[in-house]
Design a protein around this motif. Structure first.
Motif, short mmCIF file in Angstrom:
data_model
loop_
_atom_site.label_atom_id
_atom_site.label_comp_id
_atom_site.label_asym_id
_atom_site.label_seq_id
_atom_site.Cartn_x
_atom_site.Cartn_y
_atom_site.Cartn_z
N SER A 107 -31.39 -4.10 17.05
CA SER A 107 -31.23 -3.36 15.80
C SER A 107 -29.83 -3.56 15.24
CB SER A 107 -31.47 -1.87 16.05
OG SER A 107 -30.30 -1.27 16.63
N PRO A 108 -29.62 -3.18 13.98
CA PRO A 108 -28.27 -3.30 13.40
C PRO A 108 -27.35 -2.13 13.73
CG PRO A 108 -29.82 -2.58 11.73
CD PRO A 108 -30.64 -2.83 12.97
N LEU A 109 -27.81 -1.16 14.52
CA LEU A 109 -26.97 -0.01 14.87
C LEU A 109 -25.67 -0.44 15.53
CD1 LEU A 109 -29.49 2.66 16.18
CD2 LEU A 109 -27.66 3.10 14.55
N ARG A 110 -24.58 0.21 15.15
CA ARG A 110 -23.28 -0.11 15.74
C ARG A 110 -22.44 1.16 15.80
NH1 ARG A 110 -21.08 -3.44 10.44
NH2 ARG A 110 -20.45 -1.61 9.20
N ALA A 111 -21.35 1.08 16.51
CA ALA A 111 -20.45 2.23 16.61
C ALA A 111 -20.04 2.71 15.22
CB ALA A 111 -19.22 1.84 17.42
N GLY A 112 -20.01 4.02 15.04
CA GLY A 112 -19.67 4.60 13.75
C GLY A 112 -20.85 4.97 12.90
N ASP A 113 -22.05 4.51 13.30
CA ASP A 113 -23.27 4.87 12.58
C ASP A 113 -23.78 6.22 13.07
OD1 ASP A 113 -23.12 2.46 11.27
OD2 ASP A 113 -24.66 1.48 12.48
N ALA A 114 -24.78 6.75 12.38
CA ALA A 114 -25.43 8.00 12.79
C ALA A 114 -26.93 7.78 12.89
CB ALA A 114 -25.13 9.12 11.80
N LEU A 115 -27.55 8.38 13.89
CA LEU A 115 -28.98 8.22 14.14
C LEU A 115 -29.64 9.58 14.29
CD1 LEU A 115 -31.54 6.60 14.91
CD2 LEU A 115 -30.66 6.54 17.26
N LEU A 116 -30.63 9.84 13.45
CA LEU A 116 -31.48 11.02 13.59
C LEU A 116 -32.68 10.64 14.45
CD1 LEU A 116 -31.38 12.06 9.88
CD2 LEU A 116 -30.93 13.70 11.69
N ILE A 117 -32.90 11.36 15.54
CA ILE A 117 -34.04 11.11 16.40
C ILE A 117 -34.96 12.32 16.34
CG2 ILE A 117 -34.85 10.68 18.75
CD1 ILE A 117 -32.18 9.36 19.33
N VAL A 118 -36.18 12.08 15.87
CA VAL A 118 -37.16 13.16 15.72
C VAL A 118 -38.18 13.04 16.85
CG1 VAL A 118 -38.76 14.31 14.17
CG2 VAL A 118 -36.86 12.98 13.23
N SER A 119 -38.29 14.06 17.66
CA SER A 119 -39.29 14.11 18.72
C SER A 119 -39.63 15.56 18.98
CB SER A 119 -38.77 13.46 20.00
OG SER A 119 -39.71 13.63 21.06
N ALA A 131 -31.51 8.25 22.59
CA ALA A 131 -30.31 9.06 22.40
C ALA A 131 -29.21 8.65 23.38
CB ALA A 131 -30.63 10.53 22.57
N MET A 132 -29.57 8.46 24.64
CA MET A 132 -28.59 8.10 25.66
C MET A 132 -27.90 6.78 25.31
SD MET A 132 -30.82 9.01 29.08
CE MET A 132 -29.59 8.34 30.21
N HIS A 133 -28.68 5.76 25.01
CA HIS A 133 -28.12 4.43 24.78
C HIS A 133 -27.41 4.33 23.43
CE1 HIS A 133 -29.72 2.93 28.46
NE2 HIS A 133 -30.97 3.14 28.12
N ALA A 134 -27.89 5.06 22.44
CA ALA A 134 -27.22 5.05 21.14
C ALA A 134 -25.82 5.65 21.26
CB ALA A 134 -28.04 5.81 20.10
N VAL A 141 -25.50 11.00 17.33
CA VAL A 141 -26.93 11.27 17.41
C VAL A 141 -27.22 12.73 17.07
CG1 VAL A 141 -28.93 11.37 18.95
CG2 VAL A 141 -27.32 9.47 19.12
N ILE A 142 -28.17 12.90 16.17
CA ILE A 142 -28.69 14.23 15.83
C ILE A 142 -30.14 14.28 16.31
CG2 ILE A 142 -29.26 15.86 13.98
CD1 ILE A 142 -27.07 14.49 12.30
N GLY A 143 -30.46 15.19 17.20
CA GLY A 143 -31.81 15.34 17.70
C GLY A 143 -32.54 16.44 16.95
N VAL A 144 -33.78 16.16 16.59
CA VAL A 144 -34.62 17.14 15.90
C VAL A 144 -35.85 17.35 16.78
CG1 VAL A 144 -35.72 17.78 13.73
CG2 VAL A 144 -33.82 16.15 13.73
N CYS A 167 -27.56 14.63 22.74
CA CYS A 167 -27.28 14.59 21.30
C CYS A 167 -25.93 15.20 20.98
CB CYS A 167 -28.37 15.34 20.52
SG CYS A 167 -30.02 14.68 20.75
N ASP A 168 -25.32 14.73 19.90
CA ASP A 168 -24.12 15.38 19.40
C ASP A 168 -24.46 16.71 18.75
OD1 ASP A 168 -21.86 13.23 19.67
OD2 ASP A 168 -23.60 12.15 18.92
N LEU A 169 -25.63 16.76 18.12
CA LEU A 169 -26.13 17.99 17.49
C LEU A 169 -27.63 18.07 17.70
CD1 LEU A 169 -24.25 17.92 14.05
CD2 LEU A 169 -23.93 19.64 15.83
#
Length: 251
Positions: A107-119, A131-134, A141-144, A167-169
């Motif tokens: 994926s294009p994800l890199r340091a400084g990006d933000a990822l919302l994970i919905v589960s 979440a762990m690897h991101a 990482v924001i977990g929902v 998650c960070d939040l």
């Protein structure tokens, strides 16, 4: 169950959940919106991921009229939506160890990006490892999720942990385990899930906070307009051209 028609009962249940989210998650929504605004301001990119029906709320954020143009879908073949055949394969893939790492590597994800994970449950290997690897890659990482699952179900990840633990939040959707709001004596199983409407509303509240926070900082939020209003396509074209290096659904 009351004598009120099931349709009304379901809508009342959804409204009650939305009120709980509004009142109990207000600080978390503000924090999440601020995190995304910080990411946008610092040049980072935004991504959203969800598996199965949780993907619906993630997809609702991407290329969305009134939404942030910078939100990209992190797609995992076979688990985003219910178009995979047979459908249970998607559920099985959520439990595969190592899949998240492979997805992130490509994926294009890199340091400084933000990822919302919905589960909703947050118990399967895929969202936990995502979440762990991101975060290990320097992604915020924001977990929902529904936090209730962590106390009422067993984790399906080898670590025994849940999405919420990495998650960070965390945004808690308040959905009860089983995701069914209604019961009837003559219906053998609970029915009428509310997770999609509640989670989508919760995430749109975060997006609204992000846009307003950027504006308060004197920055124009990178918003899309409806293509069904005059000038909408031209507006969107300008926004996507300006931020083309941070938008991946266009290419």
């Amino acid at each position: 169950m009351s004598d009120r028609a099931p349709a009304g009962q379901f809508l009342d249940a959804a409204i009650d959940l939305l009120r709980r989210v509004r009142d109990e998650e207000a600080d978390s929504v503000t924090a999440a919106g601020t995190l995304l605004a910080d990411t946008v301001e610092s040049g980072g990119r935004l991504f959203a991921f969800g598996a199965g029906h949780s993907s619906l709320a993630a997809q609702d954020l991407v290329y969305r009229a009134g939404g942030l143009a910078l939100m990209n879908l992190l797609a995992v073949p076979g688990v985003v939506g219910v178009d995979v055949r047979p459908a249970p394969l998607g559920s099985a893939l959520e439990r595969v160890d190592g899949l998240a790492s492979a997805v992130l590597d490509s994926s294009p994800l890199r340091a400084g990006d933000a990822l919302l994970i919905v589960s909703l449950s947050g118990r399967n290997a895929l969202p936990v490892e995502m979440a762990m690897h991101a975060r290990a890659r320097g992604v915020r990482v924001i977990g929902v999720t529904s936090v209730a699952y962590a106390s009422e179900t067993e984790s399906r990840h080898s670590s025994g942990t849940y999405l919420k633990d990495h998650c960070d939040l965390v945004l808690d959707s308040k959905i009860a385990v089983g995701d069914a709001e209604l019961t009837l004596d003559n219906v053998p199983a609970p029915f009428a899930p509310a997770s999609t409407v509640v989670t989508s509303a919760l995430l749109q509240a975060v997006m609204a906070t992000t846009a307003a926070t950027l504006a308060d900082r004197g920055l124009e939020p990178p918003l899309l307009r409806s293509g069904n209003v005059d000038g909408g396509h031209d507006w969107n074209g300008r926004v996507m051209e300006r931020y083309r290096d941070r938008i991946f659904y266009r290419h």
